[in-house]
Structure formats: C-alpha cells, structure tokens
Motif scaffolding. Sequence first.
Motif, PDB file in Angstrom:
ATOM      1  N   THR A 120      54.890   2.410   2.336  1.00 47.10           N
ATOM      2  CA  THR A 120      53.828   2.788   1.557  1.00 47.10           C
ATOM      3  C   THR A 120      54.290   4.310   0.900  1.00 47.10           C
ATOM      4  O   THR A 120      55.358   4.777   1.036  1.00 47.10           O
ATOM      5  N   ASP A 121      53.285   4.915   0.320  1.00 44.39           N
ATOM      6  CA  ASP A 121      53.668   6.232  -0.419  1.00 44.39           C
ATOM      7  C   ASP A 121      53.272   7.213   0.746  1.00 44.39           C
ATOM      8  O   ASP A 121      52.747   8.269   0.300  1.00 44.39           O
TER       9      ASP A 121
ATOM     10  N   ASP B 187      53.376  11.192   0.288  1.00 45.62           N
ATOM     11  CA  ASP B 187      52.820  11.715  -0.935  1.00 45.62           C
ATOM     12  C   ASP B 187      51.941  12.987  -0.518  1.00 45.62           C
ATOM     13  O   ASP B 187      51.925  13.841  -1.423  1.00 45.62           O
TER      14      ASP B 187
ATOM     15  N   PHE C 228      57.030   4.611  -6.374  1.00 42.68           N
ATOM     16  CA  PHE C 228      55.591   4.676  -6.146  1.00 42.68           C
ATOM     17  C   PHE C 228      55.177   5.917  -7.105  1.00 42.68           C
ATOM     18  O   PHE C 228      55.871   6.822  -7.195  1.00 42.68           O
ATOM     19  N   ASP C 229      53.998   5.743  -7.893  1.00 43.17           N
ATOM     20  CA  ASP C 229      53.368   6.889  -8.520  1.00 43.17           C
ATOM     21  C   ASP C 229      52.212   7.257  -8.034  1.00 43.17           C
ATOM     22  O   ASP C 229      51.201   6.475  -7.853  1.00 43.17           O
ATOM     23  N   LEU C 230      52.015   8.602  -8.145  1.00 39.17           N
ATOM     24  CA  LEU C 230      50.434   9.101  -7.482  1.00 39.17           C
ATOM     25  C   LEU C 230      49.983  10.034  -8.301  1.00 39.17           C
ATOM     26  O   LEU C 230      50.702  10.988  -8.612  1.00 39.17           O
TER      27      LEU C 230
ATOM     28  N   LEU D 244      41.946   9.638  -7.305  1.00 38.48           N
ATOM     29  CA  LEU D 244      43.303   9.002  -6.822  1.00 38.48           C
ATOM     30  C   LEU D 244      43.585   7.960  -7.773  1.00 38.48           C
ATOM     31  O   LEU D 244      42.686   6.957  -7.976  1.00 38.48           O
TER      32      LEU D 244
ATOM     33  N   LYS E 215      46.971   5.327  -8.224  1.00 35.64           N
ATOM     34  CA  LYS E 215      48.422   4.849  -7.492  1.00 35.64           C
ATOM     35  C   LYS E 215      48.754   3.771  -8.601  1.00 35.64           C
ATOM     36  O   LYS E 215      47.925   3.127  -8.871  1.00 35.64           O
TER      37      LYS E 215
ATOM     38  N   ARG F 108      52.723   0.970  -8.091  1.00 31.72           N
ATOM     39  CA  ARG F 108      54.018   0.869  -7.659  1.00 31.72           C
ATOM     40  C   ARG F 108      54.843  -0.443  -8.416  1.00 31.72           C
ATOM     41  O   ARG F 108      54.279  -1.018  -8.948  1.00 31.72           O
TER      42      ARG F 108
ATOM     43  N   GLU G 124      45.856   2.605   0.031  1.00 24.74           N
ATOM     44  CA  GLU G 124      47.153   2.246  -0.063  1.00 24.74           C
ATOM     45  C   GLU G 124      47.194   1.066  -0.899  1.00 24.74           C
ATOM     46  O   GLU G 124      46.370  -0.134  -0.699  1.00 24.74           O
TER      47      GLU G 124
END
Length: 421
Positions: free
Chosen positions: A36-37, A40, A216-218, A255, A257, A259, A323
């Motif tokens: 998982t990220d 973050d 991962f991008d957030l 949020l 997200k 991936r 997630e």
Amino acid sequence: AEAPMAPRPTACFVTLSAFLALASLATGQSAADRDTDRIDITGRQNLTLGSGARAYGMGGAFLARADDATAASWNPAGLSYLRVPELSLVGVSNSFDATRGDDFDRFDGKAVDFAAFTWPVTFGETHGAIQLSYQRALSFDGRRSIQETRTVTAGTTRFTDDARSDGGFDVIAFGTGLRLSQHVRAGVTVNRWLNGYSQTLDRRFLTPSARPLREFDLDFRTEGWSFNFGVMVSPVEQVNLAAVYKTPFTASLQLDKARRDHWVIEGSPEEVTTNAGASDAARLDFPSSLGFGISWRPRDTLTLSADFTRTSWSEARILDYFELGATPPTDDGIAGLPPPPVTFPQLQYPTLRAVPDPDGLDQLDAQQIRLGVEWVLIKGQAKVPLRAGYFNDRQITPIAAGDAPRFNGFTVGTGLILGPM
C-alpha cells in the motif's frame, strides 16, 4: 519472524525551524501489508509548533516570549508587543538520516514556512496589533528514501521506497493581540486550513518478486477552520506566564489515488496493470492542543524560557480513507480486473492503524518540554543574539511495551538586528 528495525522516531528536531513526523515504517506488519502507499502521510506531528529561527534557536520555548511578527504562530497575545508595521518571512531546510546496517531512512526538504504583515492598532488606552499571515502548518515538501530488509515466513524481503512530495497543509490566519492592562495581554487567530499535497512513491523489491516495481500516486487536499487563543500575564515586569489553546477541528478531504504494478512472470512478457480511485467523502479529525510557558528576563540582554505542551493525538482520526489493491496480470488471455477500493470507516491519524489497534498500539498524546536561553550582544547599532535550547518530546507511536519513546535534543541559533532589519 525476526523482529524488524527498531521503531523509528516519528518526529525529529532538525535544522532551522521544523519538527518532522516521519511516519515510521509499519513496524510489525507483514510484507503483504506493505503493498500500500502507507508512506503517504508524513508531516509535522505537533500543531502547537510555530515558526521562526529565533524561536527554534531557543528550543521552541516561545509561548511566553513571543514578541515579534511570528508571535501568532506561537501565542497570538504576543502580537500586542508590536509597535510599528512589520513584515516577516521564514524559510526552512530539513534533513533526516537514520541508518542501521544496510537499511536506512533519509529525508530532505525545503519550503516557505511563514509570511506575515502586521499593523499596530490603538483603541483608547488599549494597544496591540492585527496580522494577516500564511503558515505551512504541516509540510510535505521534499524527498524521502527508505531501504528495509524484513524476514517473514516466505523468506527475506528487501525493498526500497523512494517518495517525492510537493505541498502541505497551509493556514491563512487573521489574528490580533491586545494589551488589556499593565499585566494582561490576550490574542486570538481565526485559521483557514487549505491546500494539500501531491506525492509519488516508487517501491522496488531488491529480492526476487513477481512484482519488482510498484508505483503509487496520491493527491491529498483538505479544508477546514480552527481557532487559536492565547494569554500572557506579567505578575512582575521581568516575568511572563502564558497559556495557549488550539481548538480541534474536522477538515474535509479530497483523495485521488492511482497505482501501477509491474509484473514479471516467467515465460511471459512484462506487464503493467493499473488501478485508480477518488473520493470526496473522507474527513480528518485534527486534535486540540494546550500549552503553558514561562519566560524570565532578569536583564534587558538575557531571556530564559520554558514551555510544556500536550497535543491530543490519541483522538486524531481519518474517516473513510481508502486504499487500492493491485490489479492482477493477464491469465490465460483474460485481463485482470481492478479490485474495488478498500474503505476504512475510521483509522488513527497519522499512523493509519485500526481503531482500536488489535496489537494495543493506539496513538498517544504528544508531550513536549522545551527550555531556551537568549543572550544579546550589543555593539553600536548592531545586536547579535546568541541562542540555545533543549527539548524532550514524547512520541505518539507506542512501542510493543505500550509506551512511546522520548527523544532529547539541543538547538543553537544566532541572528542579526541592524536598525529596522
């Protein structure tokens, strides 16, 4: 399973004016849990902290001595000391490095931390000032690199995390501080929390893995309102007693997200699968904090200060956080389907542990003890202050025994006062 690296400090006092809460690696989690990220959320741990090289040179013991344009970030009552218009600008440069064997955790970042314009005001016999300020209350600017070796049932796993962040939780504040009588000063700020940060995390597995790279991008955006209240009492001219209260508040969250998982399976070409999700239903419950300070100025050139603050991180929560799982690779010509997001109604913030935590590792309230001294050398029109400080911080993340580590540190600082500069 072999014990992982000892719990890392979730906060570190670093150069100039920053306390970083470098969110620790998920100690005790399996390698699967690391998919998982979870890196973050990193940022400052303690909302009681303000800005300015002067205050941090004194170890952050500034609640009862806040008397310049950074005062509102510590104790808004200190704005009452300002008698002329004043501009203030603060920048920070942070670095952190922890090494154990081949494993390491490193961070470097820079940011504009504080900017303010202050204007003196008079209401009859009452004097003070009003201020409009910007503060990066929780900074996410910088780059963090982690390498960790973990032994689990399936064998030894080694991976690296490389995270790049930009932005932070910013506060636009309007405040005032007034001298109500010869012995009492009071102040208040109205704070608008806004902005947020973007982050990219690359997780590379250095040991054999079907997915050697996970990206991962957030994008994490927040808004909310809070208030700071401060008072200073001077029973005698040389002594200030101070109290500061910062209100809890709930902030809205947006949020986003995404991936990408790189699959390397024997007999098949490399495949990259994707998954993404977005939500505007999440919320952040930020904690309140309460601080007390005392400052003694036995002579014009010497100041001694001490503070104690407590922030209720045991009550901090993130609601409806989600997630993303990995999309599996193509199997027998059938493309894998992205799994739906996993939403958590309530998690601890910023550790992202369950409520209550099944391992008994519930977040604790942060506690800070700070001591500082300032001695000013005067030669003609020039003044050169020499500053030193000590701090003792109890962290919010407990260890297995149920208590949290305390970290001790020292600070030094200096400056230059030349006329109006």
